[in-house]
Design a protein around this motif. Structure first.
Motif, PDB file in Angstrom:
ATOM      1  N   ILE A 142      42.907  28.300  37.225  1.00  0.00           N
ATOM      2  CA  ILE A 142      44.294  27.463  36.541  1.00  0.00           C
ATOM      3  C   ILE A 142      44.689  28.334  35.616  1.00  0.00           C
ATOM      4  CG2 ILE A 142      45.665  25.939  36.137  1.00  0.00           C
ATOM      5  CD1 ILE A 142      44.934  25.714  38.726  1.00  0.00           C
ATOM      6  N   LYS A 143      43.522  28.718  34.383  1.00  0.00           N
ATOM      7  CA  LYS A 143      44.331  29.290  33.474  1.00  0.00           C
ATOM      8  C   LYS A 143      43.953  30.873  33.751  1.00  0.00           C
ATOM      9  CE  LYS A 143      41.144  26.102  30.451  1.00  0.00           C
ATOM     10  NZ  LYS A 143      40.330  25.949  29.381  1.00  0.00           N
ATOM     11  N   THR A 144      43.193  31.276  34.381  1.00  0.00           N
ATOM     12  CA  THR A 144      43.133  32.980  34.371  1.00  0.00           C
ATOM     13  C   THR A 144      43.259  33.127  35.619  1.00  0.00           C
ATOM     14  OG1 THR A 144      41.585  32.906  34.075  1.00  0.00           O
ATOM     15  CG2 THR A 144      42.375  33.511  31.954  1.00  0.00           C
ATOM     16  N   PRO A 145      43.970  33.175  36.174  1.00  0.00           N
ATOM     17  CA  PRO A 145      44.265  33.480  37.973  1.00  0.00           C
ATOM     18  C   PRO A 145      43.488  35.100  38.399  1.00  0.00           C
ATOM     19  CG  PRO A 145      46.236  32.662  37.729  1.00  0.00           C
ATOM     20  CD  PRO A 145      45.531  32.282  36.607  1.00  0.00           C
ATOM     21  N   GLN A 146      44.529  35.792  37.912  1.00  0.00           N
ATOM     22  CA  GLN A 146      43.650  36.787  38.011  1.00  0.00           C
ATOM     23  C   GLN A 146      42.570  37.501  37.827  1.00  0.00           C
ATOM     24  OE1 GLN A 146      46.074  39.023  40.037  1.00  0.00           O
ATOM     25  NE2 GLN A 146      44.299  41.183  39.567  1.00  0.00           N
ATOM     26  N   LYS A 147      42.202  37.186  36.389  1.00  0.00           N
ATOM     27  CA  LYS A 147      40.504  37.442  36.253  1.00  0.00           C
ATOM     28  C   LYS A 147      39.176  37.009  36.881  1.00  0.00           C
ATOM     29  CE  LYS A 147      37.567  36.915  32.630  1.00  0.00           C
ATOM     30  NZ  LYS A 147      36.971  36.924  30.891  1.00  0.00           N
ATOM     31  N   VAL A 148      39.795  35.415  37.637  1.00  0.00           N
ATOM     32  CA  VAL A 148      38.935  34.719  38.949  1.00  0.00           C
ATOM     33  C   VAL A 148      39.464  36.194  39.964  1.00  0.00           C
ATOM     34  CG1 VAL A 148      38.745  33.220  40.341  1.00  0.00           C
ATOM     35  CG2 VAL A 148      39.176  32.709  37.582  1.00  0.00           C
ATOM     36  N   PHE A 149      40.642  36.069  40.413  1.00  0.00           N
ATOM     37  CA  PHE A 149      40.853  37.023  41.393  1.00  0.00           C
ATOM     38  C   PHE A 149      40.305  38.226  41.280  1.00  0.00           C
ATOM     39  CE2 PHE A 149      43.339  39.648  44.151  1.00  0.00           C
ATOM     40  CZ  PHE A 149      43.411  39.135  45.344  1.00  0.00           C
ATOM     41  N   GLU A 150      40.086  39.246  40.413  1.00  0.00           N
ATOM     42  CA  GLU A 150      39.673  39.979  40.300  1.00  0.00           C
ATOM     43  C   GLU A 150      37.872  39.555  40.445  1.00  0.00           C
ATOM     44  OE1 GLU A 150      40.323  41.472  36.656  1.00  0.00           O
ATOM     45  OE2 GLU A 150      42.915  42.526  37.215  1.00  0.00           O
ATOM     46  N   GLY A 151      36.926  38.638  39.762  1.00  0.00           N
ATOM     47  CA  GLY A 151      36.403  38.904  40.013  1.00  0.00           C
ATOM     48  C   GLY A 151      35.442  38.696  41.639  1.00  0.00           C
ATOM     49  N   ILE A 152      36.257  37.535  42.439  1.00  0.00           N
ATOM     50  CA  ILE A 152      35.750  37.300  43.766  1.00  0.00           C
ATOM     51  C   ILE A 152      36.046  38.800  44.043  1.00  0.00           C
ATOM     52  CG2 ILE A 152      36.832  36.570  45.640  1.00  0.00           C
ATOM     53  CD1 ILE A 152      38.460  34.395  44.018  1.00  0.00           C
ATOM     54  N   ASN A 153      36.444  39.608  43.962  1.00  0.00           N
ATOM     55  CA  ASN A 153      36.585  41.006  44.685  1.00  0.00           C
ATOM     56  C   ASN A 153      35.893  42.119  44.323  1.00  0.00           C
ATOM     57  OD1 ASN A 153      39.048  40.817  46.526  1.00  0.00           O
ATOM     58  ND2 ASN A 153      40.625  40.108  44.759  1.00  0.00           N
ATOM     59  N   ILE A 154      35.433  42.101  43.469  1.00  0.00           N
ATOM     60  CA  ILE A 154      34.574  42.531  42.655  1.00  0.00           C
ATOM     61  C   ILE A 154      33.119  42.162  43.822  1.00  0.00           C
ATOM     62  CG2 ILE A 154      31.946  43.243  41.247  1.00  0.00           C
ATOM     63  CD1 ILE A 154      34.977  42.711  39.018  1.00  0.00           C
ATOM     64  N   PHE A 155      32.533  40.782  43.796  1.00  0.00           N
ATOM     65  CA  PHE A 155      31.898  39.764  44.394  1.00  0.00           C
ATOM     66  C   PHE A 155      31.208  40.255  45.962  1.00  0.00           C
ATOM     67  CE2 PHE A 155      30.364  36.647  46.832  1.00  0.00           C
ATOM     68  CZ  PHE A 155      29.051  36.518  46.654  1.00  0.00           C
ATOM     69  N   LEU A 156      32.939  40.517  46.442  1.00  0.00           N
ATOM     70  CA  LEU A 156      32.920  40.529  47.796  1.00  0.00           C
ATOM     71  C   LEU A 156      32.701  42.455  47.801  1.00  0.00           C
ATOM     72  CD1 LEU A 156      35.623  38.387  49.536  1.00  0.00           C
ATOM     73  CD2 LEU A 156      33.187  38.045  49.181  1.00  0.00           C
ATOM     74  N   CYS A 157      32.751  43.482  47.007  1.00  0.00           N
ATOM     75  CA  CYS A 157      32.927  44.684  46.766  1.00  0.00           C
ATOM     76  C   CYS A 157      34.170  44.800  47.577  1.00  0.00           C
ATOM     77  CB  CYS A 157      31.582  45.042  47.798  1.00  0.00           C
ATOM     78  SG  CYS A 157      29.867  44.305  47.038  1.00  0.00           S
ATOM     79  N   HIS A 158      35.743  44.518  47.189  1.00  0.00           N
ATOM     80  CA  HIS A 158      36.884  44.551  47.222  1.00  0.00           C
ATOM     81  C   HIS A 158      37.352  45.114  46.424  1.00  0.00           C
ATOM     82  CE1 HIS A 158      37.124  40.835  50.631  1.00  0.00           C
ATOM     83  NE2 HIS A 158      35.947  42.508  50.785  1.00  0.00           N
ATOM     84  N   SER A 159      38.457  45.822  46.577  1.00  0.00           N
ATOM     85  CA  SER A 159      38.952  46.751  45.494  1.00  0.00           C
ATOM     86  C   SER A 159      39.666  45.716  44.346  1.00  0.00           C
ATOM     87  CB  SER A 159      40.228  46.863  45.832  1.00  0.00           C
ATOM     88  OG  SER A 159      41.147  48.005  44.483  1.00  0.00           O
ATOM     89  N   SER A 160      39.114  45.689  43.329  1.00  0.00           N
ATOM     90  CA  SER A 160      39.876  45.133  42.100  1.00  0.00           C
ATOM     91  C   SER A 160      41.181  45.183  41.666  1.00  0.00           C
ATOM     92  CB  SER A 160      38.163  44.921  40.457  1.00  0.00           C
ATOM     93  OG  SER A 160      38.395  46.722  40.132  1.00  0.00           O
ATOM     94  N   LYS A 161      41.419  46.552  41.829  1.00  0.00           N
ATOM     95  CA  LYS A 161      42.359  46.224  41.391  1.00  0.00           C
ATOM     96  C   LYS A 161      44.011  45.109  42.186  1.00  0.00           C
ATOM     97  CE  LYS A 161      41.730  50.859  39.922  1.00  0.00           C
ATOM     98  NZ  LYS A 161      42.356  52.070  40.149  1.00  0.00           N
ATOM     99  N   LEU A 162      43.662  44.799  43.487  1.00  0.00           N
ATOM    100  CA  LEU A 162      44.039  44.187  43.542  1.00  0.00           C
ATOM    101  C   LEU A 162      44.463  42.842  43.154  1.00  0.00           C
ATOM    102  CD1 LEU A 162      42.102  43.464  47.078  1.00  0.00           C
ATOM    103  CD2 LEU A 162      44.574  44.740  46.877  1.00  0.00           C
ATOM    104  N   GLN A 163      45.910  43.026  43.161  1.00  0.00           N
ATOM    105  CA  GLN A 163      46.755  41.621  42.231  1.00  0.00           C
ATOM    106  C   GLN A 163      46.940  40.329  43.110  1.00  0.00           C
ATOM    107  OE1 GLN A 163      47.994  41.640  38.766  1.00  0.00           O
ATOM    108  NE2 GLN A 163      46.331  43.561  39.168  1.00  0.00           N
ATOM    109  N   SER A 164      46.994  39.589  42.711  1.00  0.00           N
ATOM    110  CA  SER A 164      46.877  38.354  42.794  1.00  0.00           C
ATOM    111  C   SER A 164      48.538  37.815  42.997  1.00  0.00           C
ATOM    112  CB  SER A 164      46.461  36.744  42.653  1.00  0.00           C
ATOM    113  OG  SER A 164      46.462  35.390  42.780  1.00  0.00           O
TER     114      SER A 164
END
Length: 272
Positions: free
Chosen positions: A202-224
């Motif tokens: 809720i507070k930092t959705p983009q940061k959470v999204f980046e963390g998920i993508n790093i965990f999944l070995c996806h691009s961390s530059k994706l924007q939520s």
């Protein structure tokens, strides 16, 4: 399709239902994760409900030798069936979002050993003071299956209980998070398990999204592109101090492992 998904390596999304898993499902779909051909409003992978319920209600477990190669074969055939007409060009990977899968984690990993698990947690007081979920309701078959086990796990007498929905929510929260905490600590590495806090989402959705993508070995530059309804997230029932104290007495030990305190449960307007 020209290429196929690695059927041994899905992404499994779990969490205590009602904690914000719908929002997490949307984030994962934005990360180009294929969650199935039929999703409900909560973003649940409906094609996996039947086998999940069959295993839960019929006590199909590795621990009592009722889970065998037949079930592993059924899991893998269902995965192949669901993904067979899906282009891998459109998706980064395949996965399942179904909160109740956490009750069959050992069996799921036996079928899909390279699974990556993402689990959503939410402060137990904030969650318990919201609406009930099927895992904490006795008017639902899932709740009828979960709650007696949760009471037994906590050393409480289910038959003589007259607990409120708030307390049943807390008992269900404690039971479910302890299940997944114990399993992941014993069997998974940090490369296979990722925790997402609802409050951070809720507070930092983009940061959470980046963390998920790093965990999944996806691009961390994706924007939520998810729009967060902070007012909806802040909604809780009115509870008194006795309820809060009881919830914390049930959940506090587990909640503290994840950085929660008795005081930091409310999402305030200036937090979102």
């Amino acid at each position: 399709m020209s290429e196929q998904f690695d059927l041994t390596a899905p992404v499994l999304i779990t969490g205590r239902g009602g904690s914000g898993t719908r929002l997490l499902s949307k984030l994962l779909q934005q990360s180009h994760l294929f969650l199935g051909n039929r999703l409900n409003r909560q973003g649940d992978s409906l094609e996996w409900v039947n086998i999940n319920r069959r295993m839960m209600f019929n006590d199909i477990k590795l621990s009592n030798n009722t889970y065998n190669d037949k079930w592993i074969d059924q899991f893998r055939k269902l995965a192949a069936q669901i993904t067979c007409n899906t282009s891998t060009k459109a998706y980064s990977n395949w996965g399942i979002k179904l909160p109740e899968m956490l009750f069959i984690l050992p069996e799921f990993f036996a079928a899909f050993p390279n699974t990556k698990l993402i689990h959503l947690i939410r402060h137990p007081i904030g969650l318990s003071c919201r609406r009930t979920h099927i895992t904490s309701r006795l008017d639902n078959p899932v709740g009828k299956w979960v709650l007696p086990q949760a009471y037994k796990y906590l050393g409480l007498n289910f038959e003589q209980s007259n607990a409120s929905n708030i307390i049943n929510n807390a008992i269900s929260w404690k039971y479910q998070l302890d299940i997944i905490t114990e399993f992941t600590e014993k069997h998974l590495s940090s490369h296979q398990y990722h925790v997402v806090k609802f409050e951070d989402m809720i507070k930092t959705p983009q940061k959470v999204f980046e963390g998920i993508n790093i965990f999944l070995c996806h691009s961390s530059k994706l924007q939520s592109e998810i729009e967060i309804d902070s007012k909806r997230a802040q909604k809780t029932k009115c509870v008194d101090t006795k309820d809060i104290n009881k919830i914390w007495s049930i959940c506090g030990k587990t909640a503290s492992k994840y950085g929660y305190t008795r005081q930091n449960w409310q999402l305030k307007k200036n937090d979102s």
